[in-house]
Every structure is written in C-alpha cells, then in structure tokens.
Design a protein around this motif. Structure first.
Motif, PDB file in Angstrom:
ATOM      1  N   LYS A 296      12.463  55.073 -41.606  1.00  0.00           N
ATOM      2  CA  LYS A 296      12.590  55.946 -42.775  1.00  0.00           C
ATOM      3  C   LYS A 296      12.928  55.100 -43.996  1.00  0.00           C
ATOM      4  N   LYS A 297      12.428  55.532 -45.168  1.00  0.00           N
ATOM      5  CA  LYS A 297      12.562  54.740 -46.385  1.00  0.00           C
ATOM      6  C   LYS A 297      13.141  55.586 -47.504  1.00  0.00           C
ATOM      7  N   THR A 298      13.863  54.900 -48.389  1.00  0.00           N
ATOM      8  CA  THR A 298      14.300  55.533 -49.624  1.00  0.00           C
ATOM      9  C   THR A 298      13.193  55.402 -50.674  1.00  0.00           C
ATOM     10  N   THR A 299      13.427  55.998 -51.817  1.00  0.00           N
ATOM     11  CA  THR A 299      12.500  55.816 -52.933  1.00  0.00           C
ATOM     12  C   THR A 299      12.679  54.416 -53.524  1.00  0.00           C
ATOM     13  N   VAL A 300      11.699  53.982 -54.269  1.00  0.00           N
ATOM     14  CA  VAL A 300      11.734  52.671 -54.917  1.00  0.00           C
ATOM     15  C   VAL A 300      12.349  52.813 -56.309  1.00  0.00           C
ATOM     16  N   LYS A 301      13.378  52.007 -56.580  1.00  0.00           N
ATOM     17  CA  LYS A 301      13.999  51.977 -57.909  1.00  0.00           C
ATOM     18  C   LYS A 301      13.428  50.785 -58.667  1.00  0.00           C
ATOM     19  N   MET A 302      12.611  51.091 -59.669  1.00  0.00           N
ATOM     20  CA  MET A 302      11.876  50.047 -60.366  1.00  0.00           C
ATOM     21  C   MET A 302      12.798  49.266 -61.299  1.00  0.00           C
ATOM     22  N   SER A 303      12.665  47.926 -61.222  1.00  0.00           N
ATOM     23  CA  SER A 303      13.353  47.001 -62.129  1.00  0.00           C
ATOM     24  C   SER A 303      14.843  47.322 -62.225  1.00  0.00           C
ATOM     25  N   ASN A 304      15.542  47.211 -61.078  1.00  0.00           N
ATOM     26  CA  ASN A 304      16.953  47.592 -61.037  1.00  0.00           C
ATOM     27  C   ASN A 304      17.661  46.745 -59.981  1.00  0.00           C
ATOM     28  N   LEU A 305      18.710  46.011 -60.396  1.00  0.00           N
ATOM     29  CA  LEU A 305      19.491  45.206 -59.461  1.00  0.00           C
ATOM     30  C   LEU A 305      20.738  45.930 -58.977  1.00  0.00           C
ATOM     31  N   ASN A 306      21.027  47.108 -59.545  1.00  0.00           N
ATOM     32  CA  ASN A 306      22.175  47.925 -59.113  1.00  0.00           C
ATOM     33  C   ASN A 306      21.709  49.375 -58.958  1.00  0.00           C
ATOM     34  N   PHE A 330      14.207  45.773 -49.219  1.00  0.00           N
ATOM     35  CA  PHE A 330      12.983  45.084 -49.612  1.00  0.00           C
ATOM     36  C   PHE A 330      12.761  45.235 -51.112  1.00  0.00           C
ATOM     37  N   ASP A 331      12.015  44.282 -51.652  1.00  0.00           N
ATOM     38  CA  ASP A 331      11.547  44.332 -53.040  1.00  0.00           C
ATOM     39  C   ASP A 331      10.088  44.760 -53.032  1.00  0.00           C
ATOM     40  N   TRP A 332       9.828  45.907 -53.610  1.00  0.00           N
ATOM     41  CA  TRP A 332       8.472  46.478 -53.578  1.00  0.00           C
ATOM     42  C   TRP A 332       7.524  45.637 -54.424  1.00  0.00           C
ATOM     43  N   GLU A 333       6.341  45.389 -53.870  1.00  0.00           N
ATOM     44  CA  GLU A 333       5.293  44.665 -54.580  1.00  0.00           C
ATOM     45  C   GLU A 333       4.012  45.471 -54.522  1.00  0.00           C
ATOM     46  N   LYS A 334       3.287  45.450 -55.616  1.00  0.00           N
ATOM     47  CA  LYS A 334       2.071  46.258 -55.697  1.00  0.00           C
ATOM     48  C   LYS A 334       0.924  45.623 -54.930  1.00  0.00           C
ATOM     49  N   VAL A 335       0.844  44.287 -54.913  1.00  0.00           N
ATOM     50  CA  VAL A 335      -0.293  43.613 -54.301  1.00  0.00           C
ATOM     51  C   VAL A 335       0.116  42.854 -53.057  1.00  0.00           C
ATOM     52  N   LYS A 336       1.035  41.917 -53.201  1.00  0.00           N
ATOM     53  CA  LYS A 336       1.381  41.053 -52.082  1.00  0.00           C
ATOM     54  C   LYS A 336       2.384  41.731 -51.150  1.00  0.00           C
ATOM     55  N   MET A 337       2.769  41.010 -50.108  1.00  0.00           N
ATOM     56  CA  MET A 337       3.722  41.536 -49.137  1.00  0.00           C
ATOM     57  C   MET A 337       5.091  41.715 -49.786  1.00  0.00           C
ATOM     58  N   HIS A 338       5.771  42.779 -49.377  1.00  0.00           N
ATOM     59  CA  HIS A 338       7.076  43.072 -49.959  1.00  0.00           C
ATOM     60  C   HIS A 338       8.085  41.998 -49.554  1.00  0.00           C
ATOM     61  N   ASP A 339       8.869  41.546 -50.530  1.00  0.00           N
ATOM     62  CA  ASP A 339       9.867  40.505 -50.273  1.00  0.00           C
ATOM     63  C   ASP A 339      11.120  41.120 -49.668  1.00  0.00           C
ATOM     64  N   LYS A 340      11.724  40.384 -48.747  1.00  0.00           N
ATOM     65  CA  LYS A 340      12.939  40.856 -48.091  1.00  0.00           C
ATOM     66  C   LYS A 340      14.160  40.422 -48.884  1.00  0.00           C
ATOM     67  N   LEU A 341      14.985  41.396 -49.277  1.00  0.00           N
ATOM     68  CA  LEU A 341      16.202  41.108 -50.031  1.00  0.00           C
ATOM     69  C   LEU A 341      17.391  40.850 -49.116  1.00  0.00           C
ATOM     70  N   GLY A 342      17.422  41.474 -47.968  1.00  0.00           N
ATOM     71  CA  GLY A 342      18.535  41.292 -47.040  1.00  0.00           C
ATOM     72  C   GLY A 342      18.544  42.397 -46.003  1.00  0.00           C
ATOM     73  N   MET A 343      19.491  42.296 -45.086  1.00  0.00           N
ATOM     74  CA  MET A 343      19.604  43.290 -44.017  1.00  0.00           C
ATOM     75  C   MET A 343      21.041  43.353 -43.538  1.00  0.00           C
ATOM     76  N   GLN A 344      21.308  44.387 -42.721  1.00  0.00           N
ATOM     77  CA  GLN A 344      22.606  44.525 -42.071  1.00  0.00           C
ATOM     78  C   GLN A 344      22.485  45.611 -40.999  1.00  0.00           C
ATOM     79  N   VAL A 345      23.384  45.599 -40.037  1.00  0.00           N
ATOM     80  CA  VAL A 345      23.372  46.582 -38.952  1.00  0.00           C
ATOM     81  C   VAL A 345      24.757  47.202 -38.842  1.00  0.00           C
ATOM     82  N   ILE A 346      24.785  48.453 -38.354  1.00  0.00           N
ATOM     83  CA  ILE A 346      26.042  49.179 -38.152  1.00  0.00           C
ATOM     84  C   ILE A 346      26.039  49.725 -36.736  1.00  0.00           C
ATOM     85  N   PRO A 347      26.885  49.251 -35.821  1.00  0.00           N
ATOM     86  CA  PRO A 347      26.970  49.846 -34.469  1.00  0.00           C
ATOM     87  C   PRO A 347      27.507  51.265 -34.539  1.00  0.00           C
ATOM     88  N   LEU A 348      26.887  52.179 -33.837  1.00  0.00           N
ATOM     89  CA  LEU A 348      27.321  53.575 -33.857  1.00  0.00           C
ATOM     90  C   LEU A 348      28.653  53.773 -33.149  1.00  0.00           C
TER      91      LEU A 348
END
Length: 559
Positions: A296-306, A330-348
């Motif tokens: 599942k994905k959130t919406t894309v916030k264009m040109s925003n670091l916060n 992820f950082d959304w890209e219109k043409v190329k592959m989306h760049d990965k900004l980071g990740m994290q996991v939360i144990p339930l």
C-alpha cells in the motif's frame, strides 16, 4: 571311578557337542536356504502356481484404481547410491547420542558401527492410488516393497570382550495412506504430512549374534515377526495417524486472520534531497511480512523534504508475534526508477492490543547492521499504529473492561474497529465456451473488484485463490457478486461472461462480519455457489441449497 567319569563325560559332553553342532549349522548351513529366485512369465505358470503367486503381483495389474509409477522407481534407483550414504550418515548422527548414554554403564566400554549400509536395492513403488478430495488436501496410497540387502553391524565392547550384533536382509511391504493438508501457496505447498497404515505390514529380517542366525531358532522367528507387525499395527494402523508438521506458523500460509492493524502515516522530516534541480517527491510504501498482497502507498508530496500525509491504512494480521510492518520511503520519478530514500521496520509484538502507539523512526539504507551507508542521516518518519484483535464471542460480554475497554469505547462513540471478509475462489466446472476457454473469476463487493488468474484452454478451471475485503461495518444488506469470464486472446475482442451469481450477505452474516469472530468464507461451501455451470450451479453438497432464479443469470457483456 571309571563309571562316574563316563557318566559325567556324557552329561557334560553331550550339551557341548549339541551346542557346537548347532552353531556350525547356523554358521555354514542355514544361509544356504536362500536361493536365487526362478523368474518365469505368468503365461507359463500352471493354475496352482499362479494362485500362490497372485499376492506378489503388483496392484496396478490387478486393480484399475492403482497406477504405475515406473518413472519414480527409476529415479530412486539412480539416486539410491547417494541416498544410501546420506541416510546412513544421518542414522549415525542420530544414534551417536544414544550410544554415548550407555558408554560407561554396565561395563560397556564402547559402542561402534562395524558396518552400516542399506544395500544396493532401493524401495520400489508397486502402485499408487490417488483420491479425489473436495477439500484443500491430497490423499494418496502407495504400495511400497523393499527387499533390501542391508547390512548393519554394531560392535559392543564389554569388559574387553567384543560382542557383535548384525541385522541384514530386511524385507518390508506396507500400504500407507499419506495425506497432505492443508494445501497452501508456500513451498512445499502443504502444511502437514499425515501418515497411517491401511493394512498390517509385512516385515522379515535376519539377526545374527556372535555370527549365528538367531532367527533360525525353531519357533522364535515366527513369534518375533508377529510381535513386531502387531506392535506397529497398534501404533500406526488407521484410524490412528502420525502427523508431521512441515510448515511452521512463521510462514503465514497456514494462519487465519487474528486482527487488523491500523496504520496512520503522519509526517516525515529532514529527508534527503535526491533531485538535482529541486527537492524530493516522497511517498511511503508499506507491507506486512509473510503476506503476498500488493503493498500500500501514500500519495506523492511533490518537492517537499518535510511532507505531511495524515493518511490511514489497514492491514490484516495473522501472527502478531512474528510479523513486522515494513516501511519504505521513495522519491517519485516520472521517467527513471524511483530512488530509495530509506526504510525501517516495526515488529508487531511491540504493540499493545487496542492501544495506539506513536513511532518516530530513523530511516536507514537497509536492515543490515553492517551496512556503512546506515550511518548517513536520511531523515525521520512518524507513524501511529493500533492493533485491534478480533474478539471471540465468549469475550464480547466482557469487552467493557480489561483489554477490550478501548475498543468498546470506540464502538460506543460510533467508531467501528472493522473486520475482514475472506473469499476463497476454488474452482468451476463445465464453463461455457468452445473457442475462447481461458476462464477467470471476478468477485465484486462494495465496488471493489478482485480477479483470479487466467487458466488457459480449459473448461474446468481450478484457481484456489483467496481474496480479502476490509469491512467497517456489518455487511448485512450487501451482496457478493461473482462472475466467471473468459479472456479472449489475440484480437481485442471483449471478454465473455460465462455465468454470474449474486449472494445476499444476510445468508452468511455470521461468517462475514469478522469484528467479533474471524471466519473464512469459502465459496465452495456457500449454498448454491459451489461449482458453476451454464443455466445453474454445479453438483451440490447435501448442506447446499439451489440458487434462486433471480440470483443467477447468463449473459454476454463487454465489461
């Protein structure tokens, strides 16, 4: 004096002479009873010899229900030299701790294998019978015969005296019933292996002690053989079953939903700048471990670091003790592959049922603790998680106190903790169509459409797929609409609907609303919806009713 000496010599020498003659017989003459078999075609046998040979004829010759599997026998024969070594090594490793327990006791100094081999003849399958089952299980009955020339020698050293025991020429014939259930979409595709014997097994072997065949003692052979077969039958004869678990609960394929995870993605802070002439266009992608459902994905916030999202998502939880929520930025890209900004996991397992918990996560490159890129500051992600377990009927009366108090208050304020509808699409029979038989099924519920995979070139498709629908309130007045369609290949012709069926949820409301109890809805068990045919439903079980005419229709559409 001579008379006394003669009497003593007679009574002492006679037993010694008999014992010596007996051991010589066992050592040099008893083995000669085993002769090479005479192989002759059945047509050359007379009626009396044929009657005595019938029990040894393979079942695939006598019974049409059993099938030959010569390919399996050839495969085992070619693999047997390697299987022999592997099995013997496992036997040595498994029995070594047992031998060590007796070393030092009763004067035993050592216990070692003098020789361990299963021989050059592998077990053979003389036939196999497969049962057709409607449930998610596979039942087979193979006939196994193993005329081995195994040789197992165990040397025991007691008070510097060597005792040798030998087991050889083990012959086994048995007919087990093997049940693979339930069938799941995770390798090896079944969760449990259930085995039981359908007939009393036949076991024969030779056991030597000090080089003499003990089983050649008159009366002992038949007694030992009967006792061994009897004890095996008592332990493993049907209806007694040996159940061997294959898949554990961590696989997620064998578990049913136990609750719903509410995820609120709030905001992110100080994200990395990935675009050369601008900022980043972040979005969050999330999934639960052990699930094959799309992320599942959130919406894309264009040109925003916060960015701030404040978006809500729901996930079906099967094992809160082992599952984790995976969050990828992820950082959304219109043409190329989306760049990965980071990740994290939360144990339930960090969550308390019915209580919301806020997490501020430091994003990392990967979950590898030795990754040097994890030292770089990649920003933070703020999420809020709430785990709402399904409550049993016996606990609903006590939901106002204890661990269910928070959920009860939400329901009192008009907020429902929701539920999940599980729809399992099993199979169809004799679907309509002669030139475009590529059937698939569509399940429509509350405007949400789910599709099975396309089974090519068949009128009897089997999908065995499960779909999940999230519920916010009881679907008492809703309907589940099912269509079986055919996917046309090649030219852009419209798909053709073979049959459509609509079910009123009021008929199965107790099984649908999972807020109070989690149940699985199997379409093959719903009245009138088991197997589809043009003009009506397929063969029904005794507990099924016919679909009303206004709920079943045949039509051609372009949807």
């Amino acid at each position: 004096m001579g008379l006394v000496g003669g009497v003593l010599g007679f009574f002492i020498g006679l037993p010694i002479g008999l014992a010596a003659a007996y051991f010589v017989y066992l050592r040099y003459f008893a083995a000669r009873r085993l002769q090479d078999p005479v192989i002759r075609p059945l047509r050359d046998l007379d009626s009396e010899t044929l009657q005595t040979t019938i029990p040894d004829i393979p079942l695939w010759v006598k019974s049409p229900d059993y099938e030959r599997i010569d390919w399996m026998n050839r495969f085992i024969f070619d693999m047997w030299p390697f299987l022999d070594k592997a099995i013997c090594n496992n036997i040595k490793r498994a029995t070594r701790p047992i031998f060590d327990q007796y070393v030092g006791k009763y004067g035993i100094e050592s216990i070692e294998y003098g020789q361990l081999t299963l021989g050059s003849l592998p077990p053979t399958f003389q036939g196999i019978k497969v049962y057709e089952m409607l449930e998610k299980e596979l039942v087979i009955e193979p006939v196994i015969r193993w005329a081995s020339i195994m040789n197992v020698i165990v040397n025991v050293k007691v008070h510097s005296f060597k005792v040798s025991a030998q087991l050889e020429d083990l012959h086994i014939m048995l007919t087990p019933r093997v049940t693979l259930k339930p069938l799941v979409p995770s390798f090896p595709c079944f969760s449990n292996l259930c085995v039981s014997l359908m007939e009393k097994p036949s076991i024969d072997f030779r056991f030597k002690l000090f080089g003499g065949d003990v089983m050649a003692i008159p009366g002992l052979y038949q007694y030992v053989q009967d006792q061994i077969c009897k004890q095996i039958s008592i332990l493993y004869h049907w209806p007694k079953v040996i159940q061997i678990p294959i898949l554990d609960g961590a696989s997620g394929a064998t578990k049913k939903p136990v609750g719903i995870l509410h995820v609120k993605v709030i905001r992110a802070m100080n994200l990395l700048k990935m675009d050369l002439l601008g900022k980043s266009d972040p979005y969050v992608k999330m999934r639960l471990s052990g699930e094959r459902l799309p992320s599942k994905k959130t919406t894309v916030k264009m040109s925003n670091l916060n960015p701030e999202w404040n978006e809500h998502f729901k996930f079906i939880v099967k094992d809160p003790g082992t599952q984790v929520l995976e969050l990828h930025m992820f950082d959304w890209e219109k043409v190329k592959m989306h760049d990965k900004l980071g990740m994290q996991v939360i144990p339930l397992r960090l969550l308390t049922p019915y209580e919301s918990k806020l997490f501020t996560l430091d994003l990392v490159r990967s979950m590898n603790p030795n990754d040097p890129h994890n030292k770089k500051n990649r920003g933070k992600l703020v999420v809020e998680l709430t785990f709402d377990p399904f409550r049993d009927d016996s606990r609903t009366s006590a939901a106002s106190d204890g661990e269910g108090s928070a959920s009860a208050r939400r329901e009192a304020d008009g907020e429902s903790s929701g539920g999940v509808l599980l729809v399992s699409v099993e199979n169809a029979e004799d679907v309509e169509g002669k030139r475009h038989t590529n059937p698939y099924a569509e399940v429509l519920f509350r405007g949400e459409r789910k599709k099975t995979k396309v089974i090519r070139k068949t009128r009897d498709p089997r999908w065995s797929e499960e779909f999940q629908f999230m519920l916010d309130e009881p679907p008492v007045e809703d309907r589940i609409h099912i269509e079986v369609k055919s996917k046309r290949r090649g030219l852009p012709f419209p798909n053709k609907a073979s049959v459509a069926c609509s079910l009123h949820c009021l008929q199965v409301a107790a099984a649908l609303y999972c807020c109070h109890n989690s149940r699985s809805l199997n379409l093959s068990g719903i009245p009138g919806a088991c197997e589809y045919k043009p003009g009506g439903c397929g063969e029904q079980r005794p507990d099924q009713r016919e679909v009303p005419p206004d709920q079943l229709e045949e039509r051609d559409d372009t949807s």
